[in-house]
Structures are given as structure tokens and as C-alpha cells.
Design a protein around this motif. Structure first.
Motif, PDB file in Angstrom:
ATOM      1  N   ILE A  44      -5.723  -2.073 -61.613  1.00 15.10           N
ATOM      2  CA  ILE A  44      -6.319  -1.983 -60.278  1.00 15.10           C
ATOM      3  C   ILE A  44      -6.831  -0.567 -60.036  1.00 15.10           C
ATOM      4  N   THR A  45      -6.043   0.427 -60.420  1.00 20.25           N
ATOM      5  CA  THR A  45      -6.451   1.822 -60.237  1.00 20.25           C
ATOM      6  C   THR A  45      -7.685   2.153 -61.060  1.00 20.25           C
ATOM      7  N   VAL A  46      -7.718   1.718 -62.309  1.00 25.96           N
ATOM      8  CA  VAL A  46      -8.870   2.002 -63.172  1.00 25.96           C
ATOM      9  C   VAL A  46     -10.122   1.318 -62.626  1.00 25.96           C
ATOM     10  N   LEU A  47      -9.996   0.059 -62.215  1.00 29.84           N
ATOM     11  CA  LEU A  47     -11.160  -0.655 -61.678  1.00 29.84           C
ATOM     12  C   LEU A  47     -11.667  -0.008 -60.396  1.00 29.84           C
ATOM     13  N   PHE A  48     -10.743   0.408 -59.525  1.00 31.48           N
ATOM     14  CA  PHE A  48     -11.165   1.071 -58.290  1.00 31.48           C
ATOM     15  C   PHE A  48     -11.832   2.413 -58.599  1.00 31.48           C
ATOM     16  N   ALA A  49     -11.247   3.190 -59.522  1.00 37.80           N
ATOM     17  CA  ALA A  49     -11.839   4.478 -59.892  1.00 37.80           C
ATOM     18  C   ALA A  49     -13.217   4.284 -60.515  1.00 37.80           C
ATOM     19  N   TYR A  50     -13.355   3.258 -61.342  1.00 43.62           N
ATOM     20  CA  TYR A  50     -14.651   2.976 -61.958  1.00 43.62           C
ATOM     21  C   TYR A  50     -15.678   2.605 -60.891  1.00 43.62           C
ATOM     22  N   TYR A  51     -15.282   1.732 -59.960  1.00 51.28           N
ATOM     23  CA  TYR A  51     -16.164   1.345 -58.864  1.00 51.28           C
ATOM     24  C   TYR A  51     -16.537   2.574 -58.022  1.00 51.28           C
ATOM     25  N   TYR A  52     -15.537   3.384 -57.719  1.00 54.14           N
ATOM     26  CA  TYR A  52     -15.758   4.608 -56.936  1.00 54.14           C
ATOM     27  C   TYR A  52     -16.775   5.513 -57.620  1.00 54.14           C
ATOM     28  N   HIS A  53     -16.645   5.710 -58.935  1.00 58.56           N
ATOM     29  CA  HIS A  53     -17.578   6.557 -59.658  1.00 58.56           C
ATOM     30  C   HIS A  53     -18.962   5.913 -59.761  1.00 58.56           C
ATOM     31  N   LEU A  54     -19.020   4.586 -59.887  1.00 60.42           N
ATOM     32  CA  LEU A  54     -20.319   3.907 -59.917  1.00 60.42           C
ATOM     33  C   LEU A  54     -21.051   4.006 -58.581  1.00 60.42           C
ATOM     34  N   GLN A  55     -20.304   4.181 -57.518  1.00 57.97           N
ATOM     35  CA  GLN A  55     -20.906   4.355 -56.197  1.00 57.97           C
ATOM     36  C   GLN A  55     -21.281   5.812 -55.940  1.00 57.97           C
ATOM     37  N   ARG A  56     -21.506   6.557 -57.018  1.00 53.29           N
ATOM     38  CA  ARG A  56     -21.826   7.991 -56.955  1.00 53.29           C
ATOM     39  C   ARG A  56     -20.749   8.734 -56.178  1.00 53.29           C
ATOM     40  N   GLU A  57     -19.528   8.347 -56.441  1.00 54.80           N
ATOM     41  CA  GLU A  57     -18.344   8.914 -55.810  1.00 54.80           C
ATOM     42  C   GLU A  57     -18.434   8.848 -54.290  1.00 54.80           C
ATOM     43  N   GLY A  58     -19.081   7.785 -53.818  1.00 56.91           N
ATOM     44  CA  GLY A  58     -19.149   7.532 -52.381  1.00 56.91           C
ATOM     45  C   GLY A  58     -20.099   8.413 -51.614  1.00 56.91           C
ATOM     46  N   CYS A  59     -20.958   9.180 -52.302  1.00 59.32           N
ATOM     47  CA  CYS A  59     -21.773  10.178 -51.613  1.00 59.32           C
ATOM     48  C   CYS A  59     -22.850   9.580 -50.720  1.00 59.32           C
ATOM     49  N   CYS A  60     -23.147   8.291 -50.867  1.00 61.80           N
ATOM     50  CA  CYS A  60     -24.175   7.668 -50.026  1.00 61.80           C
ATOM     51  C   CYS A  60     -23.588   7.115 -48.739  1.00 61.80           C
ATOM     52  N   TYR A  61     -22.283   7.220 -48.571  1.00 61.44           N
ATOM     53  CA  TYR A  61     -21.629   6.709 -47.379  1.00 61.44           C
ATOM     54  C   TYR A  61     -21.451   7.808 -46.343  1.00 61.44           C
ATOM     55  N   SER A  62     -21.051   7.405 -45.157  1.00 58.93           N
ATOM     56  CA  SER A  62     -20.777   8.397 -44.106  1.00 58.93           C
ATOM     57  C   SER A  62     -19.579   9.244 -44.507  1.00 58.93           C
ATOM     58  N   SER A  63     -19.429  10.387 -43.873  1.00 61.00           N
ATOM     59  CA  SER A  63     -18.354  11.307 -44.265  1.00 61.00           C
ATOM     60  C   SER A  63     -16.973  10.688 -44.066  1.00 61.00           C
ATOM     61  N   ASN A  64     -16.802   9.836 -43.062  1.00 62.44           N
ATOM     62  CA  ASN A  64     -15.499   9.181 -42.847  1.00 62.44           C
ATOM     63  C   ASN A  64     -15.158   8.237 -43.990  1.00 62.44           C
ATOM     64  N   ILE A  65     -16.123   7.433 -44.397  1.00 69.12           N
ATOM     65  CA  ILE A  65     -15.878   6.486 -45.488  1.00 69.12           C
ATOM     66  C   ILE A  65     -15.724   7.230 -46.802  1.00 69.12           C
ATOM     67  N   LEU A  66     -16.514   8.290 -47.002  1.00 69.58           N
ATOM     68  CA  LEU A  66     -16.395   9.100 -48.212  1.00 69.58           C
ATOM     69  C   LEU A  66     -14.998   9.703 -48.317  1.00 69.58           C
ATOM     70  N   SER A  67     -14.507  10.241 -47.215  1.00 75.19           N
ATOM     71  CA  SER A  67     -13.171  10.830 -47.197  1.00 75.19           C
ATOM     72  C   SER A  67     -12.107   9.775 -47.511  1.00 75.19           C
ATOM     73  N   LEU A  68     -12.247   8.595 -46.932  1.00 76.33           N
ATOM     74  CA  LEU A  68     -11.307   7.508 -47.206  1.00 76.33           C
ATOM     75  C   LEU A  68     -11.369   7.091 -48.676  1.00 76.33           C
ATOM     76  N   PHE A  69     -12.592   6.958 -49.200  1.00 73.48           N
ATOM     77  CA  PHE A  69     -12.812   6.617 -50.607  1.00 73.48           C
ATOM     78  C   PHE A  69     -12.096   7.616 -51.517  1.00 73.48           C
ATOM     79  N   GLN A  70     -12.301   8.918 -51.271  1.00 79.55           N
ATOM     80  CA  GLN A  70     -11.711   9.970 -52.100  1.00 79.55           C
ATOM     81  C   GLN A  70     -10.196   9.972 -52.007  1.00 79.55           C
ATOM     82  N   LYS A  71      -9.670   9.829 -50.793  1.00 77.85           N
ATOM     83  CA  LYS A  71      -8.211   9.821 -50.613  1.00 77.85           C
ATOM     84  C   LYS A  71      -7.579   8.614 -51.300  1.00 77.85           C
ATOM     85  N   LEU A  72      -8.198   7.464 -51.159  1.00 82.31           N
ATOM     86  CA  LEU A  72      -7.656   6.253 -51.754  1.00 82.31           C
ATOM     87  C   LEU A  72      -7.664   6.345 -53.277  1.00 82.31           C
TER      88      LEU A  72
END
Length: 150
Positions: A44-72
Motif C-alpha cells: 500500500i505504501t509503495v503504491l501510494f508513493a508511486y501514485y504520489y510521484h506520478l502526480q508530480r509529487e502533488g505540485c498541480c494541487y492546491s497547497s492544502n492538498i499538496l501538504s496533505l499528500f506530502q504528510k501522508l
């Protein structure tokens, strides 16, 4: 980049995302060794990390969602690493020397990668952080295959 994303690199693929797959040998080894709860949590952790990195580490999201993405993503990874270390210490009384070496060198690469959000030296961040993924993938694999008590 149309989104002004600071996480893109000059490579035709995202090396940072691809390098997260270095954790799969660890995950498969856990399942082979019938350590299903550790394997499932790691998968689960690897799949989430892979998804997170494929989403350009969340950089296209708002700062709140990006922060949540990074923390999670960070919290999930830390919990897996710490729980694997503690369980191996409890069961086997020591950590494999391959783990010690690859984890320490990986930690060096992690600490020396450029902090996220720095546009100037993205290439250094991508390469150093990818080396961190690969080395900690090796460290995780060494924990997953460890089977000899002290």
C-alpha cells in the motif's frame, strides 16, 4: 510546463517515480516469507508513493492538498521503515549489515537532496532522491530476507 511545475526534470520519464519501484523486491519477499501484514502495508505504501510521484509529487494541487499528500506519503513510509526495523530487531536481535550500509548511504542522499519547491537545482534533487529510493529499497529488501537470529 503548463502548470509551472518545479518537479519536472529533463529526463523523458520521471526517474523519481520510477525509482519508487525499487521497493517491490522487498514487498514480494515479505509475501514469499508469509509476512502478509508487513507485505500488505508495504505494498500500500509503495503504491501510494508511486501514485504520489506520478502526480508530480502533488505540485498541480492546491497547497492544502499538496501538504496533505506530502504528510501522508512521508508518514506511511516512515511507519513502514520504523516498524520493519523494530520487528527485525525484536525477532532477530540485529539488523543485516547490508541494511545498515544501504540505509546510511541512502539517508546521506536524502539529506543532501534539494528541498522540495526549489526550482533551480531540480536535477540534483531528482537524482539524489532517486538514489535514496534505490538504496532504501535495497535496505528494505535486506530486512525482508533476514532470517537468522543472533
Amino acid at each position: 510546463d503548463e502548470n509551472g511545475c518545479p518537479y519536472d526534470s529533463l529526463l523523458p520519464f520521471d526517474f523519481c517515480a520510477l525509482s519508487t519501484l525499487a521497493f517491490l523486491p522487498c514487498v514480494f519477499t515479505l509475501f514469499v516469507n508469509e509476512q502478509y501484514y508487513r507485505g500488505t502495508a508495504s505494498l500500500i505504501t509503495v503504491l501510494f508513493a508511486y501514485y504520489y510521484h506520478l502526480q508530480r509529487e502533488g505540485c498541480c494541487y492546491s497547497s492544502n492538498i499538496l501538504s496533505l499528500f506530502q504528510k501522508l506519503e512521508g508518514t506511511m513510509a516512515k511507519l513502514c521503515i520504523i516498524s520493519h526495523i523494530l520487528e527485525n530487531l525484536y525477532i532477530y536481535g540485529h539488523l543485516d549489515s547490508l541494511f545498515n550500509m544501504s540505509f546510511m548511504i541512502g539517508f546521506f542522499f536524502y539529506k543532501n537532496s534539494v528541498p522540495r519547491g526549489t526550482r533551480v537545482i531540480r536535477g540534483k534533487y531528482a537524482i539524489f532522491h532517486s538514489c535514496y529510493h534505490i538504496l532504501t529499497g535495497i535496505a528494505g529488501y535486506s530486512l525482508a530476507k533476514q532470517s537468522t537470529p543472533v
